[in-house]
Design an enzyme around this catalytic site. Structure first.
Site, PDB file in Angstrom:
ATOM      1  N   TYR A   1     -32.497 -64.583   4.767  1.00  0.00           N
ATOM      2  CA  TYR A   1     -32.007 -63.720   4.606  1.00  0.00           C
ATOM      3  C   TYR A   1     -32.007 -62.432   6.318  1.00  0.00           C
ATOM      4  O   TYR A   1     -31.409 -62.095   6.295  1.00  0.00           O
ATOM      5  CB  TYR A   1     -33.186 -62.690   3.845  1.00  0.00           C
ATOM      6  CG  TYR A   1     -31.961 -61.593   3.421  1.00  0.00           C
ATOM      7  CD1 TYR A   1     -30.671 -61.020   3.083  1.00  0.00           C
ATOM      8  CD2 TYR A   1     -32.731 -59.866   3.915  1.00  0.00           C
ATOM      9  CE1 TYR A   1     -30.508 -59.500   3.137  1.00  0.00           C
ATOM     10  CE2 TYR A   1     -32.502 -58.658   3.248  1.00  0.00           C
ATOM     11  CZ  TYR A   1     -31.291 -58.435   3.325  1.00  0.00           C
ATOM     12  OH  TYR A   1     -31.000 -56.888   3.160  1.00  0.00           O
TER      13      TYR A   1
ATOM     14  N   GLY B   1     -21.194 -54.510  -5.903  1.00  0.00           N
ATOM     15  CA  GLY B   1     -23.028 -54.965  -5.755  1.00  0.00           C
ATOM     16  C   GLY B   1     -23.107 -53.545  -6.135  1.00  0.00           C
ATOM     17  O   GLY B   1     -23.036 -52.732  -6.323  1.00  0.00           O
ATOM     18  N   PHE B   2     -25.332 -52.721  -5.948  1.00  0.00           N
ATOM     19  CA  PHE B   2     -25.609 -52.099  -6.271  1.00  0.00           C
ATOM     20  C   PHE B   2     -24.780 -50.769  -5.106  1.00  0.00           C
ATOM     21  O   PHE B   2     -24.902 -50.270  -5.883  1.00  0.00           O
ATOM     22  CB  PHE B   2     -27.210 -52.294  -5.962  1.00  0.00           C
ATOM     23  CG  PHE B   2     -27.712 -50.578  -5.739  1.00  0.00           C
ATOM     24  CD1 PHE B   2     -27.827 -49.596  -6.728  1.00  0.00           C
ATOM     25  CD2 PHE B   2     -28.726 -50.965  -4.964  1.00  0.00           C
ATOM     26  CE1 PHE B   2     -28.039 -48.425  -6.564  1.00  0.00           C
ATOM     27  CE2 PHE B   2     -29.698 -49.701  -5.221  1.00  0.00           C
ATOM     28  CZ  PHE B   2     -29.230 -48.511  -5.291  1.00  0.00           C
TER      29      PHE B   2
ATOM     30  N   ARG C   1     -37.518 -56.527  -5.999  1.00  0.00           N
ATOM     31  CA  ARG C   1     -36.732 -54.709  -6.612  1.00  0.00           C
ATOM     32  C   ARG C   1     -37.805 -53.665  -7.537  1.00  0.00           C
ATOM     33  O   ARG C   1     -38.046 -54.285  -8.494  1.00  0.00           O
ATOM     34  CB  ARG C   1     -35.074 -54.989  -7.575  1.00  0.00           C
ATOM     35  CG  ARG C   1     -34.297 -55.827  -6.853  1.00  0.00           C
ATOM     36  CD  ARG C   1     -33.637 -55.190  -5.618  1.00  0.00           C
ATOM     37  NE  ARG C   1     -32.574 -55.488  -4.601  1.00  0.00           N
ATOM     38  CZ  ARG C   1     -31.141 -55.290  -4.949  1.00  0.00           C
ATOM     39  NH1 ARG C   1     -30.937 -54.898  -5.916  1.00  0.00           N
ATOM     40  NH2 ARG C   1     -30.851 -56.329  -4.182  1.00  0.00           N
TER      41      ARG C   1
ATOM     42  N   ASP D   1     -15.895 -59.258  -4.298  1.00  0.00           N
ATOM     43  CA  ASP D   1     -16.867 -59.869  -4.399  1.00  0.00           C
ATOM     44  C   ASP D   1     -17.079 -60.881  -5.175  1.00  0.00           C
ATOM     45  O   ASP D   1     -16.020 -61.156  -5.542  1.00  0.00           O
ATOM     46  CB  ASP D   1     -17.596 -58.677  -5.346  1.00  0.00           C
ATOM     47  CG  ASP D   1     -19.220 -58.261  -5.301  1.00  0.00           C
ATOM     48  OD1 ASP D   1     -19.598 -59.743  -6.098  1.00  0.00           O
ATOM     49  OD2 ASP D   1     -19.652 -57.631  -4.648  1.00  0.00           O
ATOM     50  N   ASN D   2     -17.352 -61.666  -5.370  1.00  0.00           N
ATOM     51  CA  ASN D   2     -17.722 -63.369  -6.125  1.00  0.00           C
ATOM     52  C   ASN D   2     -18.638 -63.235  -7.319  1.00  0.00           C
ATOM     53  O   ASN D   2     -19.142 -64.025  -7.791  1.00  0.00           O
ATOM     54  CB  ASN D   2     -18.243 -64.296  -4.738  1.00  0.00           C
ATOM     55  CG  ASN D   2     -19.352 -64.307  -4.615  1.00  0.00           C
ATOM     56  OD1 ASN D   2     -20.507 -63.184  -5.043  1.00  0.00           O
ATOM     57  ND2 ASN D   2     -20.016 -65.326  -3.825  1.00  0.00           N
TER      58      ASN D   2
ATOM     59  N   GLY E   1     -23.483 -59.608  -7.191  1.00  0.00           N
ATOM     60  CA  GLY E   1     -22.944 -58.144  -7.664  1.00  0.00           C
ATOM     61  C   GLY E   1     -22.199 -57.862  -9.400  1.00  0.00           C
ATOM     62  O   GLY E   1     -22.776 -59.097  -9.789  1.00  0.00           O
TER      63      GLY E   1
ATOM     64  N   ASP F   1     -15.580 -64.867  -2.835  1.00  0.00           N
ATOM     65  CA  ASP F   1     -16.459 -65.134  -2.457  1.00  0.00           C
ATOM     66  C   ASP F   1     -15.261 -65.167  -0.234  1.00  0.00           C
ATOM     67  O   ASP F   1     -14.742 -64.962  -0.552  1.00  0.00           O
ATOM     68  CB  ASP F   1     -16.461 -66.855  -2.036  1.00  0.00           C
ATOM     69  CG  ASP F   1     -18.059 -67.115  -0.949  1.00  0.00           C
ATOM     70  OD1 ASP F   1     -17.882 -67.031   0.124  1.00  0.00           O
ATOM     71  OD2 ASP F   1     -18.870 -67.968  -1.735  1.00  0.00           O
TER      72      ASP F   1
ATOM     73  N   LYS G   1     -29.223 -61.459   9.007  1.00  0.00           N
ATOM     74  CA  LYS G   1     -28.469 -60.210   9.266  1.00  0.00           C
ATOM     75  C   LYS G   1     -29.007 -60.277  10.282  1.00  0.00           C
ATOM     76  O   LYS G   1     -27.942 -59.338  11.630  1.00  0.00           O
ATOM     77  CB  LYS G   1     -29.793 -59.672   8.323  1.00  0.00           C
ATOM     78  CG  LYS G   1     -28.965 -59.438   7.093  1.00  0.00           C
ATOM     79  CD  LYS G   1     -28.166 -58.743   6.805  1.00  0.00           C
ATOM     80  CE  LYS G   1     -28.043 -58.077   5.175  1.00  0.00           C
ATOM     81  NZ  LYS G   1     -26.820 -57.742   5.093  1.00  0.00           N
TER      82      LYS G   1
END
Length: 328
Positions: A172, A35-36, A217, A56-57, A61, A81, A176
């Site tokens: 989300y 990912g980023f 974003r 990573d899947n 990413g 995953d 978290k």
């Protein structure tokens, strides 16, 4: 862009040089490492001599972010995953970053977002117990605060949050929050050395531009639109605020939180505490890119936070953290 990234990685490595002996030859598992933020994290660790396993899947990413690491002897990539990933390897540190982070993605992949943050976090914590890790870092988010009132801006870690558990951002935000609770539960029962970071808006090379026409974003979207000379899409009146932290500052802060002693169980905000309205950000991007783009105003999505700014006094005290890169 590659040159910019190389220069920035050198800056991160220079700042973390005092931790080099704690990193060299240690084994790190990084979920969401393509990912980023995850890919920058892997870059810094590889340069500092760690043995890095990236999982990573590619749901969020990109292989492009880590292609340059594939030939490194101290880097290994596993496409999997986080819910199904298994390993017999022993790790010194586990960094759980696997998540879907843009509003469009976590609305379309709501169940996957929830699972990665809840069930995925539990599985990584179980692996941490098995490995008796030296440190476990969970990357949480400023979204756990929801939409705080003005008296809680800048927002400290002690603020419990004002979050809609049944809204468009719930998978989300609540994923978290649940993951943080898992970290606490495993620390209390198994004495896992957990550290939780609440990440505020972060930007830099590799920030996702695949969904620049959609909400989310804002930094990448505005730059993309300005360079293409199309209208910059501003939601609502644009007076909502965000605080943008450059990727080098963020990654240095994350690694310090993971590696410094006597921080087990701590929850720490990491971000830049310079607040800016989205409207001012759009104007700034137009000016810097010398674009002729206009601004297009669209309806504000439900539950969009009005203000977002971190209180980073705890990070300053415990980590010696101070953002070096200004927004300009």
């Amino acid at each position: 862009m590659d040159t910019i990234i190389q220069q920035d990685i050198k800056r991160i490595v220079a700042e973390l040089n005092p931790f080099k002996e704690k990193i060299r030859n240690k084994s790190f598992l990084v979920t969401g490492g393509a990912g980023f933020i995850g890919s920058w994290f892997c870059d810094a660790l590889v340069e500092l001599g760690a043995n890095v396993t990236c999982v990573d899947n590619f749901s969020n990413g990109s292989e492009e972010h880590i292609n340059h690491l594939m030939q490194k002897g101290n880097f290994k990539f596993i496409q999997a995953d986080v819910l199904s990933f298994t390993t017999d390897e022993i790790f010194d540190y586990i960094v759980h970053m696997a998540s879907i982070a843009s509003p469009l993605s976590f609305s379309e992949l709501s169940i996957e977002t929830l699972d990665a943050n809840t069930l995925g976090t539990r599985r990584m914590l179980e692996l941490a117990v098995k490995n008796k890790v030296k440190g476990f870092l969970f990357t949480s988010t400023s979204e756990v605060y929801g939409d705080p009132p003005d008296e809680n801006i800048p927002t400290p870690e002690t603020y419990y949050g004002y979050v809609n558990s049944y809204g468009p951002r719930a998978t989300y935000d609540e994923g978290k929050r649940c993951a943080e609770a898992y970290c606490l539960a495993f620390r209390n029962r198994f004495n896992i050395p957990t550290r939780i970071v609440r990440i505020f808006n972060t930007y830099g090379p590799r920030l996702d531009t695949k969904q620049t026409s959609q909400y989310g974003r804002a930094m990448a979207k505005f730059i993309h639109q300005a360079l293409k000379r199309v209208p910059l899409t501003v939601y609502g009146d644009g007076k909502q605020t965000r605080s943008f932290c450059y990727i080098t500052d963020q990654v240095a802060g994350l690694l310090k939180l993971l590696l410094l002693p006597n921080l087990d169980g701590e929850v720490v905000n990491i971000g830049n505490d310079q607040e800016i309205t989205i409207l001012d950000l759009a104007d700034k991007v137009i000016k810097i890119t010398n674009s002729k783009s206009e601004k297009q105003f669209l309806p504000l999505p439900k539950d969009d936070p009005r203000r977002r700014c971190p209180d980073i006094s705890k990070a300053r005290k415990f980590l010696g953290f101070n953002p070096h890169v200004s927004l300009d």
